[in-house]
Design a protein around this motif. Structure first.
Motif, PDB file in Angstrom:
ATOM      1  N   TYR A  23       0.819  -1.213   0.000  1.00 53.38           N
ATOM      2  CA  TYR A  23       0.000   0.000   0.000  1.00 53.38           C
ATOM      3  C   TYR A  23       0.853   1.264   0.000  1.00 53.38           C
ATOM      4  N   SER A  24       1.925   1.237   0.748  1.00 53.94           N
ATOM      5  CA  SER A  24       2.737   2.458   0.853  1.00 53.94           C
ATOM      6  C   SER A  24       3.621   2.681  -0.375  1.00 53.94           C
ATOM      7  N   GLN A  25       4.039   1.604  -1.021  1.00 58.39           N
ATOM      8  CA  GLN A  25       4.974   1.731  -2.135  1.00 58.39           C
ATOM      9  C   GLN A  25       4.309   1.617  -3.506  1.00 58.39           C
ATOM     10  N   THR A  26       3.135   1.034  -3.578  1.00 57.09           N
ATOM     11  CA  THR A  26       2.515   0.794  -4.889  1.00 57.09           C
ATOM     12  C   THR A  26       1.165   1.486  -5.030  1.00 57.09           C
ATOM     13  N   VAL A  27       0.228   1.168  -4.163  1.00 60.51           N
ATOM     14  CA  VAL A  27      -1.126   1.731  -4.301  1.00 60.51           C
ATOM     15  C   VAL A  27      -1.092   3.248  -4.218  1.00 60.51           C
ATOM     16  N   SER A  28      -0.309   3.756  -3.299  1.00 56.35           N
ATOM     17  CA  SER A  28      -0.272   5.208  -3.107  1.00 56.35           C
ATOM     18  C   SER A  28       0.429   5.947  -4.252  1.00 56.35           C
ATOM     19  N   THR A  29       1.114   5.216  -5.115  1.00 60.69           N
ATOM     20  CA  THR A  29       1.823   5.870  -6.231  1.00 60.69           C
ATOM     21  C   THR A  29       0.946   6.015  -7.471  1.00 60.69           C
ATOM     22  N   ALA A  30      -0.273   5.498  -7.423  1.00 56.19           N
ATOM     23  CA  ALA A  30      -1.132   5.544  -8.610  1.00 56.19           C
ATOM     24  C   ALA A  30      -1.374   6.978  -9.066  1.00 56.19           C
ATOM     25  N   SER A  31      -1.709   7.835  -8.109  1.00 52.27           N
ATOM     26  CA  SER A  31      -1.977   9.226  -8.479  1.00 52.27           C
ATOM     27  C   SER A  31      -0.718   9.948  -8.960  1.00 52.27           C
ATOM     28  N   GLU A  32       0.459   9.431  -8.592  1.00 49.67           N
ATOM     29  CA  GLU A  32       1.696  10.062  -9.035  1.00 49.67           C
ATOM     30  C   GLU A  32       1.949   9.878 -10.523  1.00 49.67           C
ATOM     31  N   LEU A  33       1.264   8.916 -11.138  1.00 45.12           N
ATOM     32  CA  LEU A  33       1.419   8.723 -12.579  1.00 45.12           C
ATOM     33  C   LEU A  33       0.797   9.865 -13.375  1.00 45.12           C
ATOM     34  N   ARG A  34      -0.057  10.650 -12.727  1.00 49.18           N
ATOM     35  CA  ARG A  34      -0.686  11.775 -13.441  1.00 49.18           C
ATOM     36  C   ARG A  34       0.366  12.727 -14.002  1.00 49.18           C
ATOM     37  N   LYS A  35       1.364  13.030 -13.212  1.00 46.00           N
ATOM     38  CA  LYS A  35       2.358  14.023 -13.645  1.00 46.00           C
ATOM     39  C   LYS A  35       3.083  13.604 -14.912  1.00 46.00           C
ATOM     40  N   PRO A  36       3.724  12.444 -14.954  1.00 48.48           N
ATOM     41  CA  PRO A  36       4.431  12.097 -16.196  1.00 48.48           C
ATOM     42  C   PRO A  36       3.500  11.877 -17.384  1.00 48.48           C
ATOM     43  N   ILE A  37       2.293  11.355 -17.155  1.00 51.72           N
ATOM     44  CA  ILE A  37       1.384  11.090 -18.273  1.00 51.72           C
ATOM     45  C   ILE A  37       0.866  12.396 -18.870  1.00 51.72           C
ATOM     46  N   TYR A  38       0.414  13.312 -18.027  1.00 53.27           N
ATOM     47  CA  TYR A  38      -0.145  14.563 -18.540  1.00 53.27           C
ATOM     48  C   TYR A  38       0.955  15.550 -18.966  1.00 53.27           C
ATOM     49  N   TRP A  39       2.176  15.313 -18.488  1.00 53.08           N
ATOM     50  CA  TRP A  39       3.294  16.154 -18.917  1.00 53.08           C
ATOM     51  C   TRP A  39       3.528  15.990 -20.417  1.00 53.08           C
ATOM     52  N   ILE A  40       3.352  14.773 -20.905  1.00 52.20           N
ATOM     53  CA  ILE A  40       3.555  14.539 -22.336  1.00 52.20           C
ATOM     54  C   ILE A  40       2.564  15.353 -23.151  1.00 52.20           C
ATOM     55  N   VAL A  41       1.311  15.436 -22.680  1.00 58.62           N
ATOM     56  CA  VAL A  41       0.305  16.245 -23.369  1.00 58.62           C
ATOM     57  C   VAL A  41       0.682  17.721 -23.300  1.00 58.62           C
ATOM     58  N   ALA A  42       1.055  18.168 -22.109  1.00 60.59           N
ATOM     59  CA  ALA A  42       1.399  19.582 -21.929  1.00 60.59           C
ATOM     60  C   ALA A  42       2.615  19.980 -22.769  1.00 60.59           C
ATOM     61  N   ALA A  43       3.570  19.060 -22.928  1.00 64.57           N
ATOM     62  CA  ALA A  43       4.780  19.368 -23.687  1.00 64.57           C
ATOM     63  C   ALA A  43       4.503  19.515 -25.173  1.00 64.57           C
TER      64      ALA A  43
ATOM     65  N   LEU B 156      -2.763  19.620 -15.843  1.00 65.79           N
ATOM     66  CA  LEU B 156      -2.509  20.007 -17.231  1.00 65.79           C
ATOM     67  C   LEU B 156      -2.136  21.488 -17.340  1.00 65.79           C
ATOM     68  N   TRP B 157      -2.942  22.331 -16.706  1.00 65.90           N
ATOM     69  CA  TRP B 157      -2.646  23.761 -16.735  1.00 65.90           C
ATOM     70  C   TRP B 157      -1.317  24.059 -16.041  1.00 65.90           C
ATOM     71  N   GLU B 158      -1.091  23.389 -14.962  1.00 65.24           N
ATOM     72  CA  GLU B 158       0.170  23.618 -14.233  1.00 65.24           C
ATOM     73  C   GLU B 158       1.365  23.242 -15.084  1.00 65.24           C
ATOM     74  N   HIS B 159       1.280  22.099 -15.764  1.00 62.86           N
ATOM     75  CA  HIS B 159       2.380  21.687 -16.629  1.00 62.86           C
ATOM     76  C   HIS B 159       2.598  22.692 -17.763  1.00 62.86           C
ATOM     77  N   CYS B 160       1.491  23.087 -18.416  1.00 63.26           N
ATOM     78  CA  CYS B 160       1.619  24.018 -19.536  1.00 63.26           C
ATOM     79  C   CYS B 160       2.213  25.360 -19.092  1.00 63.26           C
ATOM     80  N   ILE B 161       1.701  25.876 -17.992  1.00 61.35           N
ATOM     81  CA  ILE B 161       2.196  27.163 -17.494  1.00 61.35           C
ATOM     82  C   ILE B 161       3.652  27.044 -17.066  1.00 61.35           C
ATOM     83  N   ARG B 162       3.961  25.927 -16.398  1.00 63.37           N
ATOM     84  CA  ARG B 162       5.342  25.744 -15.948  1.00 63.37           C
ATOM     85  C   ARG B 162       6.291  25.666 -17.147  1.00 63.37           C
ATOM     86  N   LEU B 163       5.883  24.927 -18.161  1.00 64.51           N
ATOM     87  CA  LEU B 163       6.711  24.831 -19.361  1.00 64.51           C
ATOM     88  C   LEU B 163       6.838  26.181 -20.068  1.00 64.51           C
TER      89      LEU B 163
END
Length: 939
Positions: free
Chosen positions: A741-761, A822-829
């Motif tokens: 739970y601490s190393q795998t389940v809780s990391t699911a939401s962390e995949l949002r950043k790399p996945i949506y970063w590709i769209v924002a880029a 998404l907005w955060e990634h785009c603005i940051r980029l």
């Protein structure tokens, strides 16, 4: 002497002298003369002296009949003969011969006398026989027989009376006339004590009472059992009754299971062949077919339940009876019944111990019978639902055993544990292959479910509602459920059977989870979007609060126009209610988890294996989403920390333990490696129907949202199930669950950043912006009031991004966290692109720096109308870099050391641009050295 001779003469016998010639040749070597006999007779006949003479005879004379005495004596003579010695030796031989002959003669005389006596005795007996007739002796024998027959007739009449009494006793027992039966039992007891040497009388009416006792093993009746116990008590056989009762229960278990299985075997065979009746129970179980296996098992458990329930009610009867009897005895204080009370207490103690000991004995018999049945059929080919059904029955039976005698049912658990693990391993391997197929063919379209969807609504999770999931706190449970716990024996004591509900659980009700995910009609959806103008200005007062999409409020069927206008621009789910985002594959995984938990809930000893396989389902789904939508090595070069170290560790672990990356099998691979590869699944490939390269769809944003958010939803369901999993997980294996739970389940939401970063880029053309910035002249001499064109170009890119985002939201609800990322990634980029563009400037004046600030402020002002993100990401990153141009030498050196978020190129350019304005060459060298010191550890 004369009488003996005359008697011998009448008998035709001869005298000893006359018999001398009958001696053997050895004894007849020389016959003494009359004078010698006379001389010998005159010699004293001392017995001792005579015995000494006989003992002096050499043993060689008695060796054999062919011994030559004369030759022997002649050979003994010395070479020189002496007359005197010869005469002395001759006299000695004479004495020896005379002594021996005298002994033989005496023996012969005695034998002859005995023969005479015997002859006379026979003659006298014949005379007596003639004197007493055979008729008189026959009369005496007949008289004795008469007396015996009279006694036998009397006994037979008594036995006949007792036999009639036994028949009457049977009739009374059938009519349940126990008072009369008890009286007859007492009479039988007296008769049995008088005629106890007859086995037919010894049993009396006990056999009939024993038959009545055996009837309670399958159907306990209080009145019936009370009367039977009273009868045994009056007979003084309370302890005997208890011994017999346990024997009857053991026999009832054996007969019950045999008859149940035999019935199904004969039914499936289609005939009543007697060969099945001759089989042993173990062999009979092997003839059960797969189709009849479950009904037979259910009926078997029902029948065994009836036997155990009868035993339970028997114990209840004795507890109540002992309590009432003890109270009655305590009320009698005189000592007249002291002996009887002591005997009664002893009987009660014996019965209590016997019953308590019998609990484990009976349950052991039940376990062994069911174990034999379970192992008689191979369950590996059973369907999952059928296998779960078998486990459910066995689980209920183990619950019965725990309530019956506190047993943990080790026999049943061990008999089904190994079989279940093997079955489950094969089942899980097949399910992983199916999941791979689903994932590779998944188009990542939304599966429409109701907003009120819960996994507890699925058939696979119905067991959690029945057993009250541990996730429900005790404070929320009904008070009655906490205060009292009703056992199965208490629940079904007066009727029903705990194994009857098994047959009715399979098809209870249909699931109602699917629905249209959004408005009830397309017209409402269209009208809503016609009223929503993405380019219109939004009043500032409407920007105060955020709309939380994750509150889980009850959705409304329709949305008013006023509500639509008041919605924030970052909420791209106007036409969608808060229904969960998931795919058909997600739903299948959730159903699999439910099935796994069913097996784990029923068979807790394999809980760790089941949870381990459940974790592999989640691992594989997470790895698939990452592989399809998030794997991109370029974003790691930005240094933004899009993937946490925990996420990278998890992905590496999954790849090493679960994913088979080998394409072809090597012939030199060891057997262990082959087995390990069997436990792995091949790497995944995204379906060719999913297009991620089109800018109009924001590079597959809808599919990315569905995939990522379905993973987040799956993680939320695992979080919901954690308390339940924690309760069944063995204590020694709980660290595995916690780590999962601490190393795998809780990391699911962390995949949002790399996945949506590709769209924002890809959604914003940052390279075009750099080219436009490169054409700007920054070394102006006057303060400019108009911002540069690259700002307008960048804002148009954001407006276009906003429109495309709205288009995507018509297909899939975009939750607020997703739109924010998404907005955060785009603005940051965009901001980092601005800094990169400013760092490319070769010459810049103070007025040019002011122009940079003007451009950035214009960008921020327009950007804030498009998004609700506050504060603007990396706003300080740009402002700080622009303002650093005005720093003095010392301040800039300190600033360089404190702001390591900028690249070496950006810092170097800042120093070079400042050269000549307020920094000399010496200071420049010093600052470049400081930059080099900062960059050195990074190399």
């Amino acid at each position: 002497m004369q009488k003996i001779k005359s008697l011998m003469t009448r008998q035709g016998l001869r005298s000893p002298q006359e018999n001398v010639h009958d001696l053997s040749p050895i004894e007849n070597f020389r016959i003494p003369s009359k004078e010698e006999f006379r001389e010998l007779r005159e010699q004293p006949t001392d017995p001792q002296a005579q015995q000494e003479i006989i003992n002096s005879i050499e043993e060689v004379y008695f060796s054999n009949d062919s011994f030559d005495i004369v030759k022997y004596e002649l050979e003994k003579l010395p070479p020189v003969l002496s007359l005197q010695e010869l005469e002395e030796y001759r006299d000695k031989l004479k004495q020896q011969q005379a002594a021996e002959l005298e002994r033989v003669t005496s023996l012969q005389t005695g034998l002859q006398l005995a023969a005479v006596i015997c002859t006379n005795g026979r003659r006298h007996l014949n005379t007596a026989k003639e004197g007493f007739t055979q008729a008189s002796l026959g009369l005496l024998a007949n008289q004795r027989k008469r007396q015996l027959l009279i006694g036998l007739l009397k006994s037979l009449r008594t036995i006949k009376t007792l036999q009639r009494t036994d028949v009457r006793l049977s009739e009374m027992l059938e009519e349940e006339d126990y008072p009369g039966a008890i009286q007859l039992c007492l009479e039988c007891q007296k008769a049995a004590s008088t005629f106890k040497h007859y086995s037919c009388i010894r049993s009396g009416g006990i056999e009939q009472l024993d038959v009545a006792l055996s009837k309670i093993c399958k159907n306990f009746d209080i009145s019936h059992y009370t009367k039977v116990q009273q009868a045994y008590r009056l007979l003084g056989k309370t302890q005997t009754a208890m011994d017999q009762l346990h024997m009857h229960f053991t026999q009832a278990i054996h007969n019950t299971v045999f008859q149940v299985v035999l019935g199904y075997v004969e039914l499936c065979a289609g005939n009543t062949d007697t060969k099945f009746q001759k089989l042993q129970y173990k062999d009979l179980c092997t003839h059960i077919t797969s189709d009849s296996y479950i009904p037979c098992l259910a009926d078997l458990c029902k029948a065994l339940w009836e036997v155990m329930l009868s035993y339970y009610r028997t114990m209840q009867w004795h507890e109540t009876h002992d309590r009432d009897e003890g109270a009655a005895l305590s009320s009698v204080s005189d000592g007249s019944n002291a002996v009887g009370a002591e005997e009664t207490n002893f009987d009660r103690s014996y019965v209590k111990k016997k019953l308590e000991h019998g609990l484990s004995r009976i349950w052991q018999d039940v376990q062994l019978k069911v174990k034999t049945y379970l192992l008689g059929t191979d369950l590996s080919n059973f369907k999952y639902d059928d296998f779960i059904f078998v486990l459910d029955i066995i689980s209920r039976l183990m619950q019965v055993g725990e309530e019956f005698c506190g047993s943990k049912s080790e026999v049943l658990q061990e008999s089904i544990r190994k079989q279940s693990v093997n079955y489950f391993k094969n089942y899980h391997r097949t399910r992983l292959e199916e999941l791979r197929m689903f994932l590779e063919n998944e188009t990542w379209e939304l599966c429409p479910v109701k907003a009120s969807f819960s996994i507890l609504q699925l058939h696979e999770f119905k067991f959690m509602e029945q057993s009250r999931s541990p996730s429900v706190s005790p404070s929320k449970q009904p008070a009655s459920a906490i205060s009292t716990t009703v056992t199965l024996f208490e629940q079904y004591c007066n009727g029903g059977n705990p194994f009857e509900i098994q047959a009715n659980n399979k098809d209870e009700e249909t699931e109602d989870v699917l629905a249209s995910n959004g408005y009830e009609s397309d017209e409402q959806e269209k009208s809503a979007y016609q009223e929503y103008d993405s380019d219109s200005d939004v009043p500032e007062e409407l920007k105060r609060d955020y709309v939380d999409e994750q509150t889980g409020d009850v959705p409304v069927k329709s949305i008013s126009r006023e509500t639509l206008k008041s919605r924030k621009r970052s909420d791209y789910s106007l036409n969608k209610v808060n229904a969960p985002i998931l795919t058909n594959t997600t739903l299948n995984v959730i159903r699999l988890v439910g099935k796994y938990m069913q097996m784990m809930n029923i068979l807790k000893p394999i809980a760790f294996d089941v949870i381990h396989f459940m974790s592999q389902l989640f691992d594989y789904y997470l790895y698939a989403v990452y592989t399809f939508f998030g794997r991109n090595d370029t974003f790691e070069l930005t240094g933004l920390g899009l993937s946490s170290s925990r996420l990278r560790t998890t992905l590496n672990r999954i790849q090493e333990s679960l994913i088979d990356l080998e394409v072809s099998a090597d012939s030199t691979v060891t057997l262990t490696a082959v087995e390990e590869r069997k436990e792995k699944v091949p790497s995944l490939h995204l379906s060719h129907l999913v297009v991620l390269t089109s800018g109009n769809t924001l590079y597959g944003l809808a599919e990315r949202v569905v995939a990522t958010e379905s993973l987040v939803f799956l993680a939320e369901q695992f979080e919901f199930l954690q308390p339940h999993l924690d309760t069944v997980m063995p204590a020694a294996k709980k660290p595995f669950l916690q780590q999962f739970y601490s190393q795998t389940v809780s990391t699911a939401s962390e995949l949002r950043k790399p996945i949506y970063w590709i769209v924002a880029a890809k959604a914003i053309d940052y390279e075009q912006m750099l080219l436009l910035m490169a054409n700007v002249k920054w070394d102006v001499k006057e303060i400019m009031s108009q911002h540069n064109i690259y700002v307008d170009s960048l804002l148009k890119e954001f407006e276009q991004f906003n429109r495309r985002l709205n288009e995507v939201s018509k297909r899939v609800r975009i939750p607020l966290p997703v739109s924010n990322i998404l907005w955060e990634h785009c603005i940051r980029l965009a901001n980092r692109t601005l800094v990169e563009g400013y760092a490319n400037v070769k010459k810049c004046s103070n007025e040019g720096r002011a122009l940079m600030q003007l451009d950035f402020q214009q960008f921020l002002m327009k950007l804030e109308k498009l998004t609700d993100i506050r504060p603007i990401p990396d706003k300080e990153f740009v402002e700080t870099y622009i303002k650093a141009y005005y720093l003095t030498e010392n301040d800039m050196e300190r600033w360089i050391k404190e702001h390591r978020e900028y690249s070496t190129k950006q810092l170097t350019n800042l120093v070079n641009v400042c050269l000549g304005s307020h920094i000399n060459k010496k200071a420049r060298q010093k600052l470049l050295a400081a930059i080099d010191d900062i960059d050195r550890p990074k190399r």
